[in-house]
Design a protein around this motif. Structure first.
Motif, short mmCIF file in Angstrom:
data_model
loop_
_atom_site.label_atom_id
_atom_site.label_comp_id
_atom_site.label_asym_id
_atom_site.label_seq_id
_atom_site.Cartn_x
_atom_site.Cartn_y
_atom_site.Cartn_z
N PRO A 76 10.14 -17.65 5.00
CA PRO A 76 9.55 -16.73 4.02
C PRO A 76 8.48 -15.85 4.65
CG PRO A 76 8.72 -18.94 3.69
CD PRO A 76 9.78 -19.03 4.76
N ARG A 77 8.28 -14.69 4.07
CA ARG A 77 7.26 -13.76 4.57
C ARG A 77 5.88 -14.23 4.15
NH1 ARG A 77 8.83 -7.76 3.54
NH2 ARG A 77 7.36 -7.57 5.20
N GLN A 78 4.92 -14.07 5.04
CA GLN A 78 3.55 -14.42 4.75
C GLN A 78 2.73 -13.15 4.66
OE1 GLN A 78 2.53 -17.50 4.16
NE2 GLN A 78 4.62 -18.23 4.48
N PRO A 79 2.07 -12.89 3.53
CA PRO A 79 1.26 -11.68 3.44
C PRO A 79 0.05 -11.78 4.36
CG PRO A 79 1.00 -13.00 1.47
CD PRO A 79 2.06 -13.65 2.30
N ARG A 80 -0.35 -10.64 4.90
CA ARG A 80 -1.51 -10.60 5.77
C ARG A 80 -2.79 -10.69 4.97
NH1 ARG A 80 -0.03 -5.72 9.89
NH2 ARG A 80 1.82 -6.67 10.76
N ARG A 81 -3.81 -11.27 5.58
CA ARG A 81 -5.10 -11.35 4.91
C ARG A 81 -5.94 -10.15 5.32
NH1 ARG A 81 -7.01 -17.56 4.81
NH2 ARG A 81 -5.07 -18.40 4.02
N GLU A 82 -6.80 -9.75 4.44
CA GLU A 82 -7.66 -8.60 4.71
C GLU A 82 -8.81 -9.02 5.60
OE1 GLU A 82 -8.89 -6.48 1.26
OE2 GLU A 82 -7.06 -6.97 0.21
N SER A 83 -9.29 -8.10 6.43
CA SER A 83 -10.41 -8.40 7.30
C SER A 83 -11.73 -8.19 6.58
CB SER A 83 -10.34 -7.53 8.55
OG SER A 83 -10.39 -6.17 8.18
N ARG A 84 -11.77 -7.32 5.61
CA ARG A 84 -12.98 -7.08 4.83
C ARG A 84 -12.58 -6.75 3.41
NH1 ARG A 84 -13.42 -1.74 8.11
NH2 ARG A 84 -12.42 -0.34 6.68
N PRO A 85 -13.46 -6.96 2.46
CA PRO A 85 -13.09 -6.67 1.06
C PRO A 85 -12.92 -5.18 0.83
CG PRO A 85 -15.35 -7.48 1.21
CD PRO A 85 -14.78 -7.55 2.59
N ARG A 86 -12.07 -4.86 -0.12
CA ARG A 86 -11.84 -3.47 -0.48
C ARG A 86 -12.89 -2.99 -1.46
NH1 ARG A 86 -6.36 -1.77 0.20
NH2 ARG A 86 -5.08 -3.45 0.98
N SER A 87 -13.09 -1.70 -1.46
CA SER A 87 -13.99 -1.14 -2.47
C SER A 87 -13.23 -1.09 -3.80
CB SER A 87 -14.44 0.26 -2.05
OG SER A 87 -13.36 1.15 -2.10
N PRO A 88 -13.92 -0.92 -4.93
CA PRO A 88 -13.23 -0.93 -6.23
C PRO A 88 -12.15 0.14 -6.35
CG PRO A 88 -15.59 -1.08 -6.54
CD PRO A 88 -15.36 -0.86 -5.08
N GLY A 94 -0.28 -4.43 -5.00
CA GLY A 94 0.55 -5.55 -5.43
C GLY A 94 1.68 -5.83 -4.47
N ASP A 95 1.98 -4.88 -3.59
CA ASP A 95 3.00 -5.08 -2.57
C ASP A 95 2.29 -5.42 -1.26
OD1 ASP A 95 5.25 -5.09 -1.00
OD2 ASP A 95 5.39 -2.91 -0.88
N PRO A 96 2.36 -6.67 -0.78
CA PRO A 96 1.59 -7.04 0.41
C PRO A 96 1.99 -6.27 1.66
CG PRO A 96 2.97 -8.87 -0.33
CD PRO A 96 3.10 -7.78 -1.34
N THR A 97 3.27 -5.93 1.80
CA THR A 97 3.70 -5.18 2.97
C THR A 97 3.12 -3.78 2.95
OG1 THR A 97 5.75 -6.42 3.00
CG2 THR A 97 5.70 -4.39 4.28
N SER A 98 3.18 -3.12 1.81
CA SER A 98 2.62 -1.78 1.68
C SER A 98 1.12 -1.80 1.91
CB SER A 98 2.94 -1.21 0.30
OG SER A 98 2.36 0.06 0.14
N ASP A 99 0.44 -2.79 1.34
CA ASP A 99 -1.01 -2.89 1.54
C ASP A 99 -1.34 -3.11 3.01
OD1 ASP A 99 -1.48 -2.55 -1.15
OD2 ASP A 99 -1.54 -4.70 -1.58
#
Length: 112
Positions: A76-88, A94-99
């Motif tokens: 199964p695909r594993q979504p990547r984790r963000e390195s820093r939080p996003r701004s509002p 909602g699509d982990p690959t696109s994000d």
């Protein structure tokens, strides 16, 4: 399928070599302009062969390619984790690959 594309690529590249070698081996003895024209046609074939070899067919499953290069086709695909939080205003779609792609384009997830 992969075998059909590979066969088409090698046929096109074989035709390219045939045109180039025959143009300067014996066609130039009868007509130099014809030999030059054959070389121009041979010059156009390799980019077309690369496009043919790299296109995806309707039976290719491109939508579920593995996220990591060492992941097998059944994993199964594993979504990547963000390195820093996003701004509002940069909420995930909602699509982990696109994000992940957008994060890469925006300069996030860089190795430091």
């Amino acid at each position: 399928m992969y075998a059909r594309r590979r066969r088409a690529y090698f046929l096109m590249m074989g035709g390219c070599l045939f045109l180039f070698v025959s143009a300067w081996a014996f066609v130039r003895l009868w007509s130099v302009p014809a030999a030059v024209a054959m070389c121009v046609v041979a010059m156009v074939i390799p980019p077309v062969a690369a496009v043919v070899a790299n296109r995806r067919g309707p039976e290719d499953r491109w939508w579920d390619d593995a996220a990591s290069p060492d992941a097998g086709p059944d994993e199964p695909r594993q979504p990547r984790r963000e390195s820093r939080p996003r701004s509002p205003r940069e909420q995930p779609t909602g699509d982990p690959t696109s994000d992940a792609w957008w994060d890469e384009l925006d300069g996030r997830n860089r190795r430091r």
